[in-house]
Design an enzyme around this catalytic site. Structure first.
Site, PDB file in Angstrom:
ATOM      1  N   SER A 141       1.020   0.884   7.558  1.00  0.00           N
ATOM      2  CA  SER A 141       1.121  -0.789   7.099  1.00  0.00           C
ATOM      3  C   SER A 141       1.915  -0.736   5.858  1.00  0.00           C
ATOM      4  CB  SER A 141      -0.301  -1.182   6.626  1.00  0.00           C
ATOM      5  OG  SER A 141       0.021  -2.347   6.163  1.00  0.00           O
ATOM      6  N   TYR A 154      -8.167  -1.641   1.801  1.00  0.00           N
ATOM      7  CA  TYR A 154      -7.407  -1.540   2.823  1.00  0.00           C
ATOM      8  C   TYR A 154      -6.081  -0.854   2.409  1.00  0.00           C
ATOM      9  CZ  TYR A 154      -4.358  -2.644   6.992  1.00  0.00           C
ATOM     10  OH  TYR A 154      -3.375  -2.773   8.058  1.00  0.00           O
TER      11      TYR A 154
HETATM   12  C1  8X3 Z   1      -1.259  -5.383   7.665  1.00  0.00           C
HETATM   13  C2  8X3 Z   1      -0.379  -5.971   6.430  1.00  0.00           C
HETATM   14  O1  8X3 Z   1      -0.630  -7.488   4.565  1.00  0.00           O
HETATM   15  O2  8X3 Z   1      -2.277  -7.590   5.890  1.00  0.00           O
HETATM   16  O3  8X3 Z   1      -1.357  -4.143   7.880  1.00  0.00           O
HETATM   17  O4  8X3 Z   1      -1.973  -5.750   4.463  1.00  0.00           O
HETATM   18  S1  8X3 Z   1      -1.358  -6.717   5.319  1.00  0.00           S
END
Ligand code: 8X3
Length: 256
Positions: A141, A154
């Site tokens: 990502s 994340y």
């Molecule tokens: C998704 C991108 O901006 O939501 O992997 O982290 S974000």
């Protein structure tokens, strides 16, 4: 890599980018092995592809369960070779600041995005190497490359996935396996934001509010398919893809 007769394993293939990638790789001629926890979904996907004259096999799999991953790898022995692994399973849980983020969310994200990728990559690497022409693709990502407020759990996990890909590429250079990382920015799929906000569809909708055209699962599947179908000696180390309306994770143009 030419697709004829080659096997591509896709994790997290029950929805979104994983399902779209399975459809595009099957169309490109790969025999796709679609895996995910939700058996009904991947069986329906495999049936759809088979009915269209393509080659697809479903295998229910939780990538965080190492014993199950090892059993899956052993099952793959019945195929002549395994050529492509798309590590797509993963996702976000929570968007809280560091001060209040739920450690259970952080743990789960590390389990799926990093250890899940590690489990499947370790288990399939011998077969990918033995194929004489293997590809490991890690779907990270843009969150694996910079941070943003509320994203730390994340972002940390996706940085882990990025580091896994980059380190593996260093370690296996000279073997017939290439390591590709695709890092998408804002992608609007049925489940990503809803899962992140634990089912709160209002909060999920705000992620995309006013954004003209977020990427779709098909847009990302297209970059994956392109990268995987380059000639074998061409290694797309890292491909960052965002919608035009997104200049960075925290700089998004919205018509509100
Ligand atoms: C998704 C991108 O901006 O939501 O992997 O982290 S974000």
């Amino acid at each position: 890599m030419t697709a004829a007769g080659t096997i591509a394993v896709i994790t997290g293939a029950s929805s979104g980018i994983g399902a779209a990638t399975a459809r595009q790789l099957a169309t490109a001629g790969y025999h796709v092995i679609v895996t995910a926890r939700r058996k009904d979904r991947i069986e329906a996907l495999a049936a759809e592809l088979t009915a269209a004259g393509q080659r697809a096999t479903a295998y229910a799999l939780d990538v965080t369960d190492r014993a199950a991953v090892n059993a899956f790898a052993a099952e793959l022995d019945r195929f002549p070779s395994v050529n492509v692994l798309i590590n797509n399973a993963g996702g976000a849980l929570g968007a809280d600041p560091v001060a209040t983020g739920d450690p259970a969310d952080w743990r789960q994200m590390y389990e799926t995005n990093v250890l899940g990728t590690l489990n499947v990559t370790q288990a399939l690497l011998p077969a990918l190497t033995a194929s004489g022409d293997g590809t490991v693709l890690v779907l990270s990502s843009t969150a694996g490359h910079s941070t943003y407020e509320g994203g730390a759990g994340y972002v940390a996990a996706k940085h882990g996935a990025h580091v896994l890909a980059e380190t593996l590429r260093l370690e296996i250079v000279g073997t017939p396996v290439r390591v590709i990382e695709i890092a998408p920015g804002m992608v609007k799929t049925d489940e990503f934001a809803t899962t992140r906000f634990h089912g709160d569809t209002e909060k999920a909708a705000k992620v995309y509010a006013g954004v003209a055209e977020p990427l779709t699962a098909d847009d990302v599947a297209d970059t994956i398919t392109w990268a995987v179908t380059r000639p074998s000696h061409v290694n797309i180390d890292l491909l960052v893809v965002r919608p035009r309306a997104q200049a960075s994770n925290s700089k998004v143009y919205r018509e509100l």
